[in-house]
Scaffold this motif. Sequence first.
Motif, PDB file in Angstrom:
ATOM      1  N   GLN A  88       0.810  -1.233   0.000  1.00  0.00           N
ATOM      2  CA  GLN A  88       0.000   0.000   0.000  1.00  0.00           C
ATOM      3  C   GLN A  88       0.834   1.270   0.000  1.00  0.00           C
ATOM      4  OE1 GLN A  88      -3.957  -0.142   1.986  1.00  0.00           O
ATOM      5  NE2 GLN A  88      -2.944  -1.702   3.210  1.00  0.00           N
ATOM      6  N   ARG A  89       1.887   1.316   0.792  1.00  0.00           N
ATOM      7  CA  ARG A  89       2.656   2.563   0.912  1.00  0.00           C
ATOM      8  C   ARG A  89       3.402   2.903  -0.375  1.00  0.00           C
ATOM      9  NH1 ARG A  89       7.951   3.751   2.238  1.00  0.00           N
ATOM     10  NH2 ARG A  89       8.393   1.534   2.573  1.00  0.00           N
ATOM     11  N   THR A  90       3.883   1.908  -1.077  1.00  0.00           N
ATOM     12  CA  THR A  90       4.820   2.178  -2.178  1.00  0.00           C
ATOM     13  C   THR A  90       4.275   1.780  -3.557  1.00  0.00           C
ATOM     14  OG1 THR A  90       5.879   0.041  -1.791  1.00  0.00           O
ATOM     15  CG2 THR A  90       6.867   1.956  -0.705  1.00  0.00           C
ATOM     16  N   SER A  91       2.953   1.687  -3.672  1.00  0.00           N
ATOM     17  CA  SER A  91       2.402   1.401  -5.010  1.00  0.00           C
ATOM     18  C   SER A  91       0.932   1.833  -5.053  1.00  0.00           C
ATOM     19  CB  SER A  91       2.517  -0.083  -5.360  1.00  0.00           C
ATOM     20  OG  SER A  91       1.449  -0.809  -4.793  1.00  0.00           O
ATOM     21  N   ASP A  92       0.329   1.663  -6.237  1.00  0.00           N
ATOM     22  CA  ASP A  92      -1.087   1.997  -6.420  1.00  0.00           C
ATOM     23  C   ASP A  92      -1.967   0.758  -6.260  1.00  0.00           C
ATOM     24  OD1 ASP A  92      -0.159   0.725  -8.672  1.00  0.00           O
ATOM     25  OD2 ASP A  92      -1.107   2.097 -10.101  1.00  0.00           O
ATOM     26  N   VAL A  93      -1.534  -0.189  -5.423  1.00  0.00           N
ATOM     27  CA  VAL A  93      -2.296  -1.435  -5.253  1.00  0.00           C
ATOM     28  C   VAL A  93      -3.730  -1.169  -4.803  1.00  0.00           C
ATOM     29  CG1 VAL A  93      -1.604  -1.884  -2.840  1.00  0.00           C
ATOM     30  CG2 VAL A  93      -2.121  -3.812  -4.351  1.00  0.00           C
ATOM     31  N   ALA A  94      -3.955  -0.116  -3.998  1.00  0.00           N
ATOM     32  CA  ALA A  94      -5.308   0.144  -3.487  1.00  0.00           C
ATOM     33  C   ALA A  94      -6.270   0.487  -4.625  1.00  0.00           C
ATOM     34  CB  ALA A  94      -5.277   1.275  -2.461  1.00  0.00           C
ATOM     35  N   GLU A  95      -5.757   1.114  -5.688  1.00  0.00           N
ATOM     36  CA  GLU A  95      -6.621   1.411  -6.848  1.00  0.00           C
ATOM     37  C   GLU A  95      -6.709   0.216  -7.787  1.00  0.00           C
ATOM     38  OE1 GLU A  95      -3.961   4.719  -7.064  1.00  0.00           O
ATOM     39  OE2 GLU A  95      -4.814   4.327  -5.093  1.00  0.00           O
ATOM     40  N   LYS A 114       4.156  -6.566 -11.412  1.00  0.00           N
ATOM     41  CA  LYS A 114       4.767  -5.749 -12.468  1.00  0.00           C
ATOM     42  C   LYS A 114       3.793  -4.702 -13.014  1.00  0.00           C
ATOM     43  CE  LYS A 114       9.085  -6.902 -13.163  1.00  0.00           C
ATOM     44  NZ  LYS A 114      10.117  -5.854 -13.039  1.00  0.00           N
ATOM     45  N   SER A 115       2.490  -4.960 -12.847  1.00  0.00           N
ATOM     46  CA  SER A 115       1.497  -4.013 -13.380  1.00  0.00           C
ATOM     47  C   SER A 115       1.289  -2.805 -12.454  1.00  0.00           C
ATOM     48  CB  SER A 115       0.153  -4.731 -13.590  1.00  0.00           C
ATOM     49  OG  SER A 115      -0.495  -4.934 -12.343  1.00  0.00           O
ATOM     50  N   LEU A 116       1.892  -2.864 -11.251  1.00  0.00           N
ATOM     51  CA  LEU A 116       1.715  -1.764 -10.294  1.00  0.00           C
ATOM     52  C   LEU A 116       2.646  -0.598 -10.605  1.00  0.00           C
ATOM     53  CD1 LEU A 116       1.528  -3.866  -6.991  1.00  0.00           C
ATOM     54  CD2 LEU A 116      -0.388  -2.814  -8.239  1.00  0.00           C
ATOM     55  N   ASP A 117       2.222   0.600 -10.231  1.00  0.00           N
ATOM     56  CA  ASP A 117       3.055   1.793 -10.347  1.00  0.00           C
ATOM     57  C   ASP A 117       3.766   1.991  -8.993  1.00  0.00           C
ATOM     58  OD1 ASP A 117       4.110   4.347 -10.322  1.00  0.00           O
ATOM     59  OD2 ASP A 117       2.319   5.327 -11.118  1.00  0.00           O
ATOM     60  N   ALA A 118       5.069   1.713  -8.980  1.00  0.00           N
ATOM     61  CA  ALA A 118       5.830   1.793  -7.725  1.00  0.00           C
ATOM     62  C   ALA A 118       6.636   3.085  -7.633  1.00  0.00           C
ATOM     63  CB  ALA A 118       6.759   0.577  -7.615  1.00  0.00           C
ATOM     64  N   GLY A 119       6.267   4.076  -8.482  1.00  0.00           N
ATOM     65  CA  GLY A 119       7.022   5.329  -8.474  1.00  0.00           C
ATOM     66  C   GLY A 119       6.204   6.564  -8.124  1.00  0.00           C
ATOM     67  N   SER A 120       4.920   6.574  -8.515  1.00  0.00           N
ATOM     68  CA  SER A 120       4.140   7.812  -8.359  1.00  0.00           C
ATOM     69  C   SER A 120       3.924   8.203  -6.892  1.00  0.00           C
ATOM     70  CB  SER A 120       2.789   7.673  -9.062  1.00  0.00           C
ATOM     71  OG  SER A 120       3.006   7.615 -10.451  1.00  0.00           O
ATOM     72  N   TRP A 121       3.848   7.208  -6.002  1.00  0.00           N
ATOM     73  CA  TRP A 121       3.665   7.526  -4.574  1.00  0.00           C
ATOM     74  C   TRP A 121       4.777   8.468  -4.093  1.00  0.00           C
ATOM     75  CZ3 TRP A 121       7.314   6.760  -0.824  1.00  0.00           C
ATOM     76  CH2 TRP A 121       8.408   5.969  -1.184  1.00  0.00           C
ATOM     77  N   PHE A 122       5.993   8.276  -4.632  1.00  0.00           N
ATOM     78  CA  PHE A 122       7.149   9.079  -4.211  1.00  0.00           C
ATOM     79  C   PHE A 122       6.941  10.533  -4.639  1.00  0.00           C
ATOM     80  CE2 PHE A 122      11.340  10.945  -4.877  1.00  0.00           C
ATOM     81  CZ  PHE A 122      12.090  10.497  -3.810  1.00  0.00           C
TER      82      PHE A 122
END
Length: 355
Positions: A88-95, A114-122
């Motif tokens: 949850q903290r480091t990706s858009d998994v909640a969406e 791999k389909s998650l965005d692990a950059g936008s949260w930053f």
Amino acid sequence: MQAIARLCCLMLLPLAGLAEAEPGRELAARQGIAYPAVIAHRGASFDAPESTAAAYVLARELGADYLELDLQRSKEGVLVAVHDNDLQRTSDVAERFPERKDSPVNAFTLAELKSLDAGSWFNQAYPERARPGFKGLQILTLDEVMDIAEGDAQKRPGLYIETKVPSLFPGIEADLNARLQARGWLEQPGRVVLQSFDRNSLALLHKHMPQVPKVLLLWIGKGSIEPASTQSFAQSGETDKAAFYARQQPRSRAEFERWLDYAKAAGAIGTGPSAALSAGGAQSYADLVQPWMNQLSHDKGLLVHVYTVDEDVDFAKVMAAGVDGIFTNRSGRLLQYFSRPAVLSEAQILEAQGF
Ligand code: G3P
Ligand code: CA
């Protein structure tokens, strides 16, 4: 003849003095580990999203000795670099996967991870360090982190790999051994360091990779060193967790020593204790690098790599206390502190590397 022998002794004295002042230097050299070691904690994670290509490429180009990663496993068994117990903290998994947002990493296939965005949260959390190139960065497999470490012939950082919540991933130690062997990563001494808070996992790592240096991570709390006070954070009425942690001490010298002995028994060549940071914050814990602790560790032949320190004032404090290496989110700043500055700034490197 005697005069010559005395002269030789006098000439050797400064070296002997140095060895005494830096007892970890020889221990590190024996293991092929840099001294003092610059360990890029989840990559250069102050300036780029943790555990992504941007963070690891940046740490490599800055000149860090090791890329640090937390190892977990996808549903079908692929090793990946993720720190938290969920995404949850480091990706858009909640969406993307709302019904599984708080599930562990192994509830997801590699394709899903791999389909998650692990950059936008930053970019949202740190707008002053945000970059368009961080958007859409992916979670990395262990193999991809190895590719990054091998990606610049001039800069060849090692890997400093933590088995994270290993109880969730039975057999992960053997899986890790298989991948490292397959890639030829275990041939050079000290190219890989293995770490865990879990001494059972450390012992399993030792069983599979007896020749690879290992570090037992230390903190004060459940499953690690027992505190002097049994009052919990909730009971303390404190609102600042870092201030609460900073007051924590081991129950006794013997209790601290017990954990050094556990480290040795599990095959470790060092420990990774926590630090209390001057400015507090989420990565500030109990001060387990007090001079007497480091001396006791060295006396037992153990190296000390402290986590996770980012500011000059704290670099100076932990080095003066006798540590042998530092986990840092700010490799560039630590390298500068050790008079090993990078030629380019973090922003220049990220730009040049396409981020
Ligand atoms: O691995 C050293 C340090 O990273 C331990 O803390 O929670 O950041 O993995 P953590
Ligand atoms: Ca870690």
